[in-house]
Motif scaffolding. Structure first.
Motif, PDB file in Angstrom:
ATOM      1  N   ARG A   1      47.150  50.902  30.266  1.00 25.12           N
ATOM      2  CA  ARG A   1      47.486  50.666  31.671  1.00 25.12           C
ATOM      3  C   ARG A   1      46.253  50.707  32.562  1.00 25.12           C
ATOM      4  NH1 ARG A   1      52.721  54.790  31.480  1.00 25.12           N
ATOM      5  NH2 ARG A   1      53.990  53.467  30.101  1.00 25.12           N
ATOM      6  N   LEU A   2      45.254  51.509  32.182  1.00 26.78           N
ATOM      7  CA  LEU A   2      44.037  51.597  33.001  1.00 26.78           C
ATOM      8  C   LEU A   2      43.339  50.247  33.115  1.00 26.78           C
ATOM      9  CD1 LEU A   2      42.071  54.926  32.367  1.00 26.78           C
ATOM     10  CD2 LEU A   2      43.419  54.224  34.352  1.00 26.78           C
ATOM     11  N   GLU A   3      43.485  49.396  32.108  1.00 28.93           N
ATOM     12  CA  GLU A   3      42.872  48.065  32.198  1.00 28.93           C
ATOM     13  C   GLU A   3      43.500  47.278  33.338  1.00 28.93           C
ATOM     14  OE1 GLU A   3      40.178  47.009  30.522  1.00 28.93           O
ATOM     15  OE2 GLU A   3      40.163  49.100  29.856  1.00 28.93           O
ATOM     16  N   GLY A   4      44.788  47.443  33.539  1.00 30.94           N
ATOM     17  CA  GLY A   4      45.452  46.799  34.671  1.00 30.94           C
ATOM     18  C   GLY A   4      45.002  47.372  35.991  1.00 30.94           C
TER      19      GLY A   4
ATOM     20  N   MET B   1      42.112  46.621  41.034  1.00 26.93           N
ATOM     21  CA  MET B   1      41.144  47.144  42.002  1.00 26.93           C
ATOM     22  C   MET B   1      40.069  46.101  42.303  1.00 26.93           C
ATOM     23  SD  MET B   1      40.687  51.167  40.848  1.00 26.93           S
ATOM     24  CE  MET B   1      39.592  51.576  42.222  1.00 26.93           C
ATOM     25  N   ARG B   2      39.607  45.431  41.266  1.00 30.85           N
ATOM     26  CA  ARG B   2      38.595  44.392  41.475  1.00 30.85           C
ATOM     27  C   ARG B   2      39.171  43.223  42.271  1.00 30.85           C
ATOM     28  NH1 ARG B   2      37.370  45.547  35.746  1.00 30.85           N
ATOM     29  NH2 ARG B   2      35.493  46.840  35.666  1.00 30.85           N
ATOM     30  N   GLN B   3      40.419  42.875  41.998  1.00 33.83           N
ATOM     31  CA  GLN B   3      41.054  41.770  42.727  1.00 33.83           C
ATOM     32  C   GLN B   3      41.214  42.120  44.206  1.00 33.83           C
ATOM     33  OE1 GLN B   3      44.660  40.293  40.916  1.00 33.83           O
ATOM     34  NE2 GLN B   3      45.290  39.183  42.756  1.00 33.83           N
ATOM     35  N   ILE B   4      41.591  43.345  44.500  1.00 29.65           N
ATOM     36  CA  ILE B   4      41.752  43.774  45.895  1.00 29.65           C
ATOM     37  C   ILE B   4      40.402  43.796  46.602  1.00 29.65           C
ATOM     38  CG2 ILE B   4      42.389  45.736  47.355  1.00 29.65           C
ATOM     39  CD1 ILE B   4      44.501  46.390  45.117  1.00 29.65           C
ATOM     40  N   MET B   5      39.367  44.240  45.908  1.00 29.08           N
ATOM     41  CA  MET B   5      38.033  44.248  46.511  1.00 29.08           C
ATOM     42  C   MET B   5      37.557  42.827  46.814  1.00 29.08           C
ATOM     43  SD  MET B   5      36.027  47.309  44.485  1.00 29.08           S
ATOM     44  CE  MET B   5      34.510  46.954  45.378  1.00 29.08           C
ATOM     45  N   ALA B   6      37.910  41.887  45.962  1.00 31.57           N
ATOM     46  CA  ALA B   6      37.542  40.496  46.222  1.00 31.57           C
ATOM     47  C   ALA B   6      38.282  39.962  47.442  1.00 31.57           C
ATOM     48  CB  ALA B   6      37.853  39.641  44.990  1.00 31.57           C
ATOM     49  N   MET B   7      39.536  40.399  47.627  1.00 24.24           N
ATOM     50  CA  MET B   7      40.323  39.962  48.784  1.00 24.24           C
ATOM     51  C   MET B   7      39.783  40.555  50.079  1.00 24.24           C
ATOM     52  SD  MET B   7      44.167  40.435  47.188  1.00 24.24           S
ATOM     53  CE  MET B   7      44.591  41.239  48.700  1.00 24.24           C
ATOM     54  N   THR B   8      39.182  41.740  49.996  1.00 26.19           N
ATOM     55  CA  THR B   8      38.741  42.460  51.199  1.00 26.19           C
ATOM     56  C   THR B   8      37.227  42.621  51.213  1.00 26.19           C
ATOM     57  OG1 THR B   8      39.046  44.577  50.043  1.00 26.19           O
ATOM     58  CG2 THR B   8      40.920  43.733  51.322  1.00 26.19           C
ATOM     59  N   GLU B   9      36.539  41.669  50.649  1.00 22.19           N
ATOM     60  CA  GLU B   9      35.086  41.767  50.520  1.00 22.19           C
ATOM     61  C   GLU B   9      34.424  42.079  51.869  1.00 22.19           C
ATOM     62  OE1 GLU B   9      31.316  39.130  48.792  1.00 22.19           O
ATOM     63  OE2 GLU B   9      33.351  38.296  48.857  1.00 22.19           O
ATOM     64  N   GLY B  10      33.523  43.049  51.846  1.00 21.69           N
ATOM     65  CA  GLY B  10      32.825  43.437  53.067  1.00 21.69           C
ATOM     66  C   GLY B  10      33.469  44.607  53.785  1.00 21.69           C
TER      67      GLY B  10
ATOM     68  N   TRP C   1      32.344  52.999  39.798  1.00 21.34           N
ATOM     69  CA  TRP C   1      33.419  53.952  39.528  1.00 21.34           C
ATOM     70  C   TRP C   1      34.507  53.288  38.670  1.00 21.34           C
ATOM     71  CZ3 TRP C   1      38.620  54.746  40.006  1.00 21.34           C
ATOM     72  CH2 TRP C   1      39.068  56.072  39.916  1.00 21.34           C
ATOM     73  N   ILE C   2      34.855  52.062  39.021  1.00 13.53           N
ATOM     74  CA  ILE C   2      35.874  51.332  38.256  1.00 13.53           C
ATOM     75  C   ILE C   2      35.427  51.149  36.807  1.00 13.53           C
ATOM     76  CG2 ILE C   2      37.087  49.137  38.031  1.00 13.53           C
ATOM     77  CD1 ILE C   2      36.873  48.880  41.107  1.00 13.53           C
ATOM     78  N   ASP C   3      34.158  50.792  36.611  1.00 12.82           N
ATOM     79  CA  ASP C   3      33.650  50.539  35.254  1.00 12.82           C
ATOM     80  C   ASP C   3      33.735  51.778  34.376  1.00 12.82           C
ATOM     81  OD1 ASP C   3      33.067  47.928  35.921  1.00 12.82           O
ATOM     82  OD2 ASP C   3      30.957  48.327  36.398  1.00 12.82           O
ATOM     83  N   THR C   4      33.598  52.956  34.965  1.00 11.19           N
ATOM     84  CA  THR C   4      33.580  54.197  34.179  1.00 11.19           C
ATOM     85  C   THR C   4      34.910  54.951  34.231  1.00 11.19           C
ATOM     86  OG1 THR C   4      32.651  55.397  36.086  1.00 11.19           O
ATOM     87  CG2 THR C   4      31.095  54.466  34.503  1.00 11.19           C
TER      88      THR C   4
END
Length: 340
Positions: free
Chosen positions: A91-94, A99-108, A136-139
C-alpha cells in the motif's frame, strides 16, 4: 555595517590587545628596526579587523510561491505494508504515487508532512523545498513490527490541528489542503476521536484509502524476521483489510471527499474544487543570518605582509649563519696551536 565576530570580542582584546601594545612600544624604542615593527603592527591591526569581521546585512530574498499550504498525513503503521495495491504491491507504493501526483498538481506550494504509527510527529514542517518532500517520500517505510503498539487513525489529530491552525493564522491568504493517506485500520481497540475540530482551518484535500476488503498479506519490518510474512495466532497468514467506513467518517469530519485508491493515476483534481492557485511573493524564511562579509579586504594586505615578514626572516637566517661561520675560530688551527 555591523560586527559578526569570528571569536568573542573579549577574546580579541585578550589575545590581540597585548600584541598591538608590544608592537607599538617596540616601534618607538627600536628606531633602527622601525620598518620591521611598523609592518608587524599593521599585521596585528589587520588581524583584529579580520577577527571583528565587518559585514552588512542583506535584504530578504523575494521569491514566488503558490498560495497553498499542502499537508500530508501519512499512515506508517505495519498494515500499510499489506500487498493488495495495484495487484500485489504494498500500500505504501500507492501512498508514494499519490503524494507525488498531488505535488505535481500543486507545484510551487508549501508542503508539510505528518507521519503516524505508534506515535505521531511533524516529519517535515511547511516548506517550499519540494526536494525535501520528495526525499521523504523516497525513504518512506513503515514502523518496525517489533515496536508496534497497535494503530489508531486519530493519532495525528493533535499534530494536524496544530499545524493547520498555525498555517491559517500565519498565512491567511493561502488555502490549506489536507490529504490523509491511510487504510483506516484500528487495532488498539480504542474509539477514534473526531477530526471535526480541524475542519474550520481546511479548504480542500481528501482522505485517500488504500487496501481491499479481501485484505492483503503483510511482511515483517525490521528484526531477525525482516521480510517474512506475518502470521496470526493460528499460524495462518495474517491479512490486513481496509476500513472504509472509518475513512469516510474522517472525510466527513474534515469536510473533504473520500477516494478509494487501488492503482496509480486516477483523477485527483476534484480534491481542489473551488481553489484557484496563483503565485504570491514571499520572503525567505531561512534562519541562517544573511549578510555580506568584508573581512576579506583586510585579509588580502594581511597575507601580503605575512609573506613579506616570512621573506625577511628567511633572508636573515643564512646571513647570520655565514657571519657565525666567519667569526668562529677554526677548530683545526686551534688544535695545532695547542699541540705545540
Amino acid at each position: 555595517m555591523y560586527a559578526a565576530f569570528l571569536i568573542p570580542w573579549w577574546a580579541i582584546v585578550l589575545l590581540l590587545g597585548p600584541l598591538v601594545a608590544l608592537c607599538a612600544v617596540l616601534l618607538v624604542r627600536r628606531g633602527g628596526e622601525r620598518l620591521t615593527w611598523l609592518r608587524r603592527l599593521a599585521m596585528v591591526l589587520l588581524l583584529v579587523v579580520v577577527a571583528i569581521r565587518p559585514a552588512t546585512p542583506l535584504e530578504a530574498d523575494q521569491t514566488q510561491r503558490m498560495n497553498a499550504n499542502v499537508f500530508f498525513v501519512v499512515d506508517r503503521t505495519g498494515s500499510m505494508n499489506a500487498e493488495d495495491y495495484d495487484g500485489e504491491q504494498p500500500r505504501l507504493e500507492g501512498v508514494k504515487s499519490d503524494m507525488r501526483q498531488i505535488m505535481a498538481m500543486t507545484e510551487g506550494s508549501r508542503y508539510g508532512i505528518i507521519g503516524f504509527d505508534s506515535t505521531a510527529a511533524e516529519q517535515l514542517p511547511l516548506t517550499t523545498d519540494a526536494g525535501a518532500a520528495n526525499a521523504w517520500i523516497d525513504t518512506l517505510t513503515t514502523e518496525s513490527t517489533a515496536t508496534s503498539r497497535g494503530s489508531n487513525v486519530d493519532r495525528p489529530l493533535d499534530a494536524l490541528t496544530r499545524a493547520v491552525s498555525e498555517a491559517k493564522r500565519e498565512d491567511p491568504e493561502s488555502s490549506v489542503l489536507v490529504y490523509v493517506l491511510s487504510d483506516g485500520e484500528n487495532t488498539d481497540g480504542v474509539q477514534s476521536q473526531t477530526f471535526s475540530g480541524a475542519s474550520q482551518f481546511i479548504d480542500g484535500g481528501a482522505v485517500l484509502g488504500f487496501g481491499t476488503t479481501a485484505g492483503g498479506p503483510m511482511k515483517v519490518t525490521g528484526g531477525t524476521d525482516d521480510g517474512a510474512y506475518i502470521t496470526d495466532s493460528s499460524g495462518a497468514q495474517g491479512l490486513s483489510h481496509i476500513d472504509e467506513p472509518t475513512l469516510e467518517g474522517i472525510a466527513n469530519q474534515l469536510g473533504v471527499q473520500y477516494l478509494h485508491r487501488t492503482a496509480p493515476g486516477g483523477d485527483l483534481t476534484s480534491t481542489m474544487n473551488g481553489i484557484t492557485l496563483r503565485s504570491i511573493p514571499t520572503s525567505s524564511t531561512s534562519r541562517t543570518p544573511s549578510f555580506t562579509d568584508w573581512y576579506w579586504i583586510a585579509a588580502i594586505p594581511l597575507g601580503i605582509l605575512f609573506v613579506w615578514e616570512l621573506g625577511a626572516v628567511t633572508y636573515r637566517l643564512p646571513r647570520k649563519v655565514e657571519r657565525d661561520d666567519f667569526t668562529r675560530p677554526d677548530r683545526s688551527t686551534t688544535i695545532e696551536e695547542e699541540t705545540r
